[in-house]
Each structure stands twice: as C-alpha cells, then as structure tokens.
Design a protein around this motif. Structure first.
Motif, PDB file in Angstrom:
ATOM      1  N   THR A  67      -9.729 -88.681 -79.076  1.00  0.00           N
ATOM      2  CA  THR A  67      -9.356 -89.888 -78.813  1.00  0.00           C
ATOM      3  C   THR A  67      -7.953 -90.201 -77.165  1.00  0.00           C
ATOM      4  N   LEU A  68      -9.228 -90.621 -76.415  1.00  0.00           N
ATOM      5  CA  LEU A  68      -8.917 -91.094 -75.297  1.00  0.00           C
ATOM      6  C   LEU A  68      -6.932 -91.732 -75.107  1.00  0.00           C
ATOM      7  N   PHE A  69      -6.079 -90.953 -73.953  1.00  0.00           N
ATOM      8  CA  PHE A  69      -4.606 -91.465 -73.737  1.00  0.00           C
ATOM      9  C   PHE A  69      -4.864 -92.508 -72.480  1.00  0.00           C
ATOM     10  N   ILE A  70      -4.399 -94.037 -72.705  1.00  0.00           N
ATOM     11  CA  ILE A  70      -4.489 -94.310 -71.337  1.00  0.00           C
ATOM     12  C   ILE A  70      -3.236 -94.611 -71.583  1.00  0.00           C
ATOM     13  N   LEU A  71      -2.332 -93.821 -70.224  1.00  0.00           N
ATOM     14  CA  LEU A  71      -0.749 -94.015 -70.106  1.00  0.00           C
ATOM     15  C   LEU A  71      -0.412 -95.113 -68.896  1.00  0.00           C
ATOM     16  N   ASP A  72      -0.084 -96.172 -69.270  1.00  0.00           N
ATOM     17  CA  ASP A  72       0.406 -96.859 -67.768  1.00  0.00           C
ATOM     18  C   ASP A  72       1.830 -96.885 -67.167  1.00  0.00           C
ATOM     19  N   GLU A  73       1.540 -96.272 -65.947  1.00  0.00           N
ATOM     20  CA  GLU A  73       2.681 -96.258 -65.659  1.00  0.00           C
ATOM     21  C   GLU A  73       2.669 -97.017 -63.928  1.00  0.00           C
TER      22      GLU A  73
ATOM     23  N   GLY B 249      -9.275 -93.233 -86.556  1.00  0.00           N
ATOM     24  CA  GLY B 249     -10.111 -92.001 -85.761  1.00  0.00           C
ATOM     25  C   GLY B 249     -10.973 -93.131 -84.297  1.00  0.00           C
ATOM     26  N   ALA B 250      -9.253 -93.890 -83.366  1.00  0.00           N
ATOM     27  CA  ALA B 250      -9.475 -94.072 -82.750  1.00  0.00           C
ATOM     28  C   ALA B 250      -9.845 -93.516 -81.431  1.00  0.00           C
ATOM     29  N   LYS B 251     -11.069 -94.640 -80.791  1.00  0.00           N
ATOM     30  CA  LYS B 251     -11.710 -94.279 -79.398  1.00  0.00           C
ATOM     31  C   LYS B 251     -10.118 -94.146 -78.377  1.00  0.00           C
ATOM     32  N   LEU B 252      -9.636 -95.407 -78.376  1.00  0.00           N
ATOM     33  CA  LEU B 252      -8.231 -95.236 -77.113  1.00  0.00           C
ATOM     34  C   LEU B 252      -7.080 -95.351 -77.850  1.00  0.00           C
TER      35      LEU B 252
END
Length: 341
Positions: A161-167, A128-131
C-alpha cells in the motif's frame, strides 16, 4: 446566496496576507517572457527544493498544485475496482480523483476530531488498498499528529500500500509535525504546496517528495508543460524569502488566536489548529452549524464547514487580516442569535 461581494473572505483557506513581495516582483519581471513555454522539468525550482529539503532533485516532482499531483498519482496507481482508503470527511478532491479513475473508496471515521492513522492502515490491510490518504495537519479540522507518531503508525501499513501524506499546511504547524522518513522509502509519498504559507494559491504550484522510482514514474503521465513560467519563478522567489514566510506564520498565529478569542466570547469553542484556519464548535449539531454559516454569509462573511457528522457541528474560519476579523467579530453574535431563533 446573497448576490453581493463578500466583505470578508474567510472560507477558502487562502493566505490573505499574500505572497512575498520578492515573488510578486519576480513574476512581474517574468511577464515579458510569457511567450516561452515554462521549463518542463522545473529544473531551478526542483534544485532549490532539493537543497531546502536536503534531498536530490530526482526525489521531487513539481505539478499544478497538490490537486494536480493527486490526480496524476491516482491515474498512475489506480485501476478499475482498486481499493483506496481515506477518512470519512477528509479532503474531498482526492475522493473525486479516485472515483474518476474507477477506484473504490473505503472510509474510516475521525477519532477525537483527528484523522486516525492506525485505523486507516488497518483498513488498508483489510481491503487490500493500493493507496491510503491522510493529511497532517488535517483539513477540515486543523488538528495534527506528531510526525514521529505518524512514522510509528506506519508499522501497520501493508507492504503493498502506498501512503499519501498531505502536508499542505505543515509550515504553520509546530516543529516535529513533519514526518521524518527515508526519502527512498517506497511506502510513502509526501505532498507540499506553495498555495498556503507561501500565498501563491492562484499560481498553482505543488510538489511531491518520494522515492526516485515513483517520482520518475510521474514523467509517464504528467502534463510536461503544465507549469507556467511565472508560477515557477514566483515559487522560487517565495522559497528564498525565509523572512517573509516567518512573518506570514506569525500573522496566521495571531489570527488563529483572535478567532479563538471571538469564539470564546460568544460561548463557542475553537479546536486547536496547526493550519491557517480554525474549526469552531458551534455547540449543536450539523443543522445548527449550517444555520450559523448561512447567517454569516448573509452578513457578508464567507466561511465554510466540514461535511460529515460529527465534525459538521463546526464551522471553519480561515485566518484573516485584522479588518476581516473585525467583521467576523461584529457579525457572529447576530448570526448566532438568528440561527438559534
């Protein structure tokens, strides 16, 4: 460790080829106006970035590097006990922010030296991740996924869940590495920086791309005067100098190839990289790689390595100038001999 200046600084993934001369000149010209606060909205830079990405300024927030933006995002989303998912051995600064705001980290292993997006998203559903955080291209391994594969994997991303994509390194990567997603998709926020390909690590300029409601929410908690004037002006000039960016990418490609050749000449193997560094497999375990690193540092060559097994069998070498790589080429055989003995 050696109490002497390093002869070759190849450990921090900096762009040793430096920023555009136009950026340097713009920052120098701006120095007389440093008595004024920087624009709290980063209006000119956001407008230029919006044109560059063919989106609206309302979909962009500028901040003090990706590190600063990750801190703001975690503060915005995470409360005590909230679950967050990342890869075991991925960018540690993100983990520090999560721990600092009381989040609980859940980690999944790399798969074939790549972060594993489907495994990350499955874990996010499980806890149940938020991020959930993923870097593409990856640090510390330099490997990458096609953007289309990232988008396909998002089918498994939980709706809440919000996906942080570090580019951060995407300017060095092959065409098609960046994920193409509707900018108003509320599931995704993408991080970019001027620290790597644009050579402005010391200026601390990063930005995030995302849906307008999320981007607007940053205004509740960000430091509105966190961006200094010279940094904003330098980033704008760097963005406009397309030819210099292409030159830098060419220099980095040549340096990656040279590092791989040096590794091969010493019986080591280099992982394919889409960044400004190369992970070199030392052919043993983490203890052996740490000895190699220590011996290189003792010879004045600064490198780093991944922290988690089995990736810690590698050392990580940043793209350097020819003179830097000449020093690496000279030091590596002796470092390996010492490490083996």
């Amino acid at each position: 460790m050696n109490n002497r200046p390093f002869k070759a600084r190849l450990g921090a993934n900096e762009n040793v080829f430096g920023p555009s001369p136009r950026a340097i000149a713009a920052m120098q010209e701006a120095s007389a106006d440093q008595w004024m606060y920087g624009d709290p909205e980063s209006h000119d830079l956001r407008a230029a970035l919006a044109a560059h990405h063919a989106i609206r300024p309302e979909n962009i927030v500028v901040g003090e590097g990706i590190d600063g933006l990750l801190c703001y995002l975690v503060r915005l989303v995470i409360e005590q006990g909230d679950a967050v998912v990342t890869s075991d051995g991925a960018y540690p600064t993100f983990n520090y922010h999560v721990a600092g705001f009381g989040g609980v980290l859940h980690k999944v292993p790399y798969r074939d030296d790549h972060e594993d997006p489907r495994a990350l998203f499955r874990k996010a559903a499980e806890v149940g991740a938020k991020l959930v955080y993923l870097a593409n291209p990856d640090n510390p391994m330099g490997t990458w996924h096609k953007g289309a594969d990232i988008v396909a994997a998002m089918e498994d991303l939980p709706a809440d869940t919000l996906f942080i994509l570090d580019e951060a390194y995407v300017e060095f990567a092959p065409e098609g590495t960046s994920a193409t997603v509707d900018i108003e998709d509320p599931r995704l926020i993408r991080m970019r920086t001027f620290s790597k390909a644009y050579g402005l690590a010391g200026a601390r300029v990063g930005y995030a791309l995302g849906a307008e409601p999320l981007i607007t929410a940053f205004n509740k908690i960000r430091n509105h005067f966190g961006m200094n004037r010279a940094a904003q002006i330098g980033a704008l000039a760097a963005l406009e100098d397309v030819a210099y960016l292409a030159q830098t990418v060419g220099n980095v490609t040549a340096a990656r190839n040279r590092i791989a050749a040096i590794a091969q000449a010493n019986g080591l193997s280099a992982l394919p990289s889409a960044t400004n560094f190369v992970a070199v497999d030392c052919g043993g375990d983490g203890d052996f790689a740490r000895r190699v690193l220590s011996e290189l540092v003792a010879r004045g060559v600064f490198v780093r390595m991944p922290f988690v097994a089995p990736q810690d069998r590698c050392i990580r070498i940043s793209a350097g100038r020819p003179e830097d790589l000449n020093l690496l080429e000279t030091a590596l055989p002796a470092a390996l001999t010492a490490a083996r003995s």
